[in-house]
Design an enzyme around this catalytic site. Structure first.
Site, mmCIF file in Angstrom:
data_model
loop_
_atom_site.group_PDB
_atom_site.id
_atom_site.type_symbol
_atom_site.label_atom_id
_atom_site.label_comp_id
_atom_site.label_asym_id
_atom_site.label_seq_id
_atom_site.Cartn_x
_atom_site.Cartn_y
_atom_site.Cartn_z
ATOM 1 N N LYS A 146 0.818 -1.226 -0.063
ATOM 2 C CA LYS A 146 0.023 -0.006 -0.066
ATOM 3 C C LYS A 146 0.842 1.394 0.016
ATOM 4 C CE LYS A 146 -3.538 -1.257 -0.724
ATOM 5 N NZ LYS A 146 -3.790 -1.745 -1.787
ATOM 6 N N SER A 147 1.856 1.143 -0.368
ATOM 7 C CA SER A 147 3.093 2.451 -0.473
ATOM 8 C C SER A 147 3.120 2.923 -1.905
ATOM 9 C CB SER A 147 4.254 2.013 0.077
ATOM 10 O OG SER A 147 4.040 1.439 1.463
ATOM 11 N N GLY A 148 2.465 2.610 -2.916
ATOM 12 C CA GLY A 148 2.485 2.911 -4.395
ATOM 13 C C GLY A 148 3.127 1.865 -4.935
ATOM 14 N N THR A 149 3.008 0.727 -4.662
ATOM 15 C CA THR A 149 3.836 -0.405 -5.699
ATOM 16 C C THR A 149 3.114 -0.311 -6.951
ATOM 17 O OG1 THR A 149 3.124 -1.829 -3.595
ATOM 18 C CG2 THR A 149 4.233 -2.874 -5.469
ATOM 19 N N TRP B 159 1.657 1.975 -8.850
ATOM 20 C CA TRP B 159 2.056 3.250 -9.200
ATOM 21 C C TRP B 159 3.452 3.153 -9.937
ATOM 22 C CZ3 TRP B 159 1.827 8.469 -6.125
ATOM 23 C CH2 TRP B 159 1.788 9.735 -7.198
ATOM 24 N N TYR C 248 6.022 8.090 -1.960
ATOM 25 C CA TYR C 248 4.655 8.237 -2.498
ATOM 26 C C TYR C 248 4.355 9.737 -2.687
ATOM 27 C CZ TYR C 248 -0.156 7.917 -2.851
ATOM 28 O OH TYR C 248 -1.627 7.710 -3.408
ATOM 29 N N SER D 20 -5.093 2.743 3.906
ATOM 30 C CA SER D 20 -5.135 1.941 2.880
ATOM 31 C C SER D 20 -5.007 0.528 3.141
ATOM 32 C CB SER D 20 -4.008 2.475 2.034
ATOM 33 O OG SER D 20 -4.161 1.962 0.647
ATOM 34 N N HIS E 155 7.573 -7.403 -1.681
ATOM 35 C CA HIS E 155 7.226 -6.776 -0.649
ATOM 36 C C HIS E 155 8.123 -7.491 0.506
ATOM 37 C CE1 HIS E 155 3.622 -4.686 -2.141
ATOM 38 N NE2 HIS E 155 3.139 -5.761 -2.111
ATOM 39 N N ARG F 133 -8.231 3.261 -4.486
ATOM 40 C CA ARG F 133 -9.282 3.916 -3.669
ATOM 41 C C ARG F 133 -9.384 5.447 -3.605
ATOM 42 N NH1 ARG F 133 -9.485 5.113 2.015
ATOM 43 N NH2 ARG F 133 -7.130 5.346 1.633
ATOM 44 N N LYS F 134 -8.369 6.143 -3.032
ATOM 45 C CA LYS F 134 -8.304 7.521 -3.090
ATOM 46 C C LYS F 134 -7.320 8.175 -3.728
ATOM 47 C CE LYS F 134 -11.669 8.479 0.733
ATOM 48 N NZ LYS F 134 -11.627 9.208 1.975
HETATM 49 P P1 A3P Z 1 -5.175 4.608 -1.327
HETATM 50 O O1 A3P Z 1 -5.956 3.319 -0.754
HETATM 51 O O2 A3P Z 1 -4.800 5.411 -0.199
HETATM 52 O O3 A3P Z 1 -6.181 5.258 -2.487
HETATM 53 P P2 A3P Z 1 -0.094 -0.479 -3.520
HETATM 54 O O4 A3P Z 1 -0.095 -0.445 -5.086
HETATM 55 O O5 A3P Z 1 1.132 -0.277 -2.955
HETATM 56 O O6 A3P Z 1 -1.000 -1.639 -3.048
HETATM 57 O O7 A3P Z 1 -0.526 0.988 -3.082
HETATM 58 C C1 A3P Z 1 -2.054 1.335 -3.413
HETATM 59 C C2 A3P Z 1 -2.375 2.531 -3.022
HETATM 60 O O8 A3P Z 1 -1.562 3.496 -3.923
HETATM 61 C C3 A3P Z 1 -3.875 2.979 -3.030
HETATM 62 O O9 A3P Z 1 -3.813 4.024 -2.049
HETATM 63 C C4 A3P Z 1 -3.869 3.497 -4.395
HETATM 64 O O10 A3P Z 1 -5.073 4.556 -4.711
HETATM 65 C C5 A3P Z 1 -2.677 4.341 -4.641
HETATM 66 N N1 A3P Z 1 -2.336 5.045 -5.926
HETATM 67 C C6 A3P Z 1 -2.062 3.848 -7.065
HETATM 68 N N2 A3P Z 1 -1.873 4.475 -8.108
HETATM 69 C C7 A3P Z 1 -1.696 5.941 -7.768
HETATM 70 C C8 A3P Z 1 -1.498 7.055 -8.540
HETATM 71 N N3 A3P Z 1 -1.307 6.997 -9.742
HETATM 72 N N4 A3P Z 1 -1.592 8.231 -8.038
HETATM 73 C C9 A3P Z 1 -1.712 8.276 -6.451
HETATM 74 N N5 A3P Z 1 -1.813 7.168 -5.725
HETATM 75 C C10 A3P Z 1 -1.886 5.870 -6.376
#
Ligand code: A3P
Length: 288
Positions: free
Chosen positions: A45-48, A50, A186, A130, A100, A250-251
């Site tokens: 949940k840290s931006g993987t 992305w 992130y 998250s 991870h 999600r957000k």
């Molecule tokens: P939230 O649940 O706070 O919305 P991971 O990929 O490590 O599982 O992390 C998922 C988190 O990254 C989720 O956060 C998701 O919405 C956020 N995320 C994924 N792509 C993103 C983007 N392009 N810009 C911003 N946040 C992003």
């Protein structure tokens, strides 16, 4: 191969059962890294996702075709998940990998490697929230119960993949042992996406022309990724991830934790954070 059950651990850490086996975890700890590999490392949940999208796009010079046609778990498989060897057998060209796993489990395999390691960290209050909502929509994970319980488990390091504190400190504190290492957050990506893309492109030695950079920026935006079923996990069957209970994308914000943490929980968290991170120089952005 038997999938791990909920209480089973590997080196003292629990992992989601439907994706991991003792064999797959062992395979990861003995992973045969190649110098051309790119390894994305995160606590969940840290931006993987992305960063998987960013690395894909930077490597393709902004061409969105791969992003639009190949699921992220195929183009950047998690080395600890059981399907990884099959995906790698079928893939061609330089490999993008994801993990991870905490540093101590991968240190022997990475020793002497020139693989490029990108560590993405996120402020842990947003990680917890998250992760909590992810547990509610991911049917392969146990119901997280009330937030207060999940928060305690997170602070105790008993959530899947273990302690967030050990994870960030393990990877960043040992970065000098990794020949090619990039640390990024992130929040930095969120606040300065263009600058972050330039940083990643320099690190990967994949220079981008202005038009290519603009294309990467557009394709890896939250809005575009939310609509891209190769990264928004809507390809996963509903019995595994139920998007009627919550979206994977999600957000995508900084500071959303304020909507879930009580004032007292936030204060207690700050006390634990200060103590556990006393030996670290890392700082985090907690609100936008
Ligand atoms: P939230 O649940 O706070 O919305 P991971 O990929 O490590 O599982 O992390 C998922 C988190 O990254 C989720 O956060 C998701 O919405 C956020 N995320 C994924 N792509 C993103 C983007 N392009 N810009 C911003 N946040 C992003």
């Amino acid at each position: 191969m038997a999938r791990l059950d909920v209480t089973e651990t590997f080196k003292g850490i629990t992992f989601p059962g439907h994706l991991h086996t003792q064999e797959s975890l062992l395979y990861a700890t003995k992973f045969n890294f190649q110098d051309t590999d790119i390894l994305i490392v995160t606590f969940p949940k840290s931006g993987t996702t992305w960063m998987q999208e960013i690395v894909t796009l930077v490597s393709c010079k902004g061409d969105p075709v791969k992003s639009q046609t190949q699921p992220n778990w195929v183009r950047a498989p998690w080395i600890e998940q059981y399907y990884c060897p099959d995906v790698l057998k079928a893939s061609q060209g330089p490999r993008v990998l994801t993990t991870h796993l905490p540093y101590k489990l991968l240190a022997p395999a990475l020793q002497g490697s020139k693989a490029k390691v990108i560590y993405v960290a996120r402020n842990p209050k947003d990680v917890i929230v998250s992760y909590y909502f992810f547990h509610k929509m991911a049917n392969f994970l146990n119901d997280p119960g009330p937030f207060s319980e999940f928060l305690s488990s997170f602070l105790d390091g008993t959530v899947h993949y273990g302690s967030w504190f050990d994870h960030v400190k393990g990877w960043t504190g040992n970065s000098r042992n990794i020949e090619n290492f990039l640390y990024i957050t992130y929040e930095e990506m969120w606040e300065d996406l263009r600058g972050s893309l330039e940083k990643v492109s320099r690190f990967l030695q994949c220079p981008l022309l202005e038009q290519e950079l603009i294309s990467v920026q557009k394709t890896c935006s939250f809005n575009t990724m939310s609509e891209n079923n190769m990264v928004n996990y809507t390809l996963v069957p509903q019995e595994i991830m139920d998007h009627s209970k919550g979206r994977f994308m999600r957000k995508g914000e900084i500071g959303d934790w304020v909507n879930t943490f009580s004032k007292e929980q936030s204060h207690n968290f700050d006390v634990v954070f200060a103590s556990k991170m006393a030996d670290s120089l890392l700082t985090f952005v907690w609100e936008a």
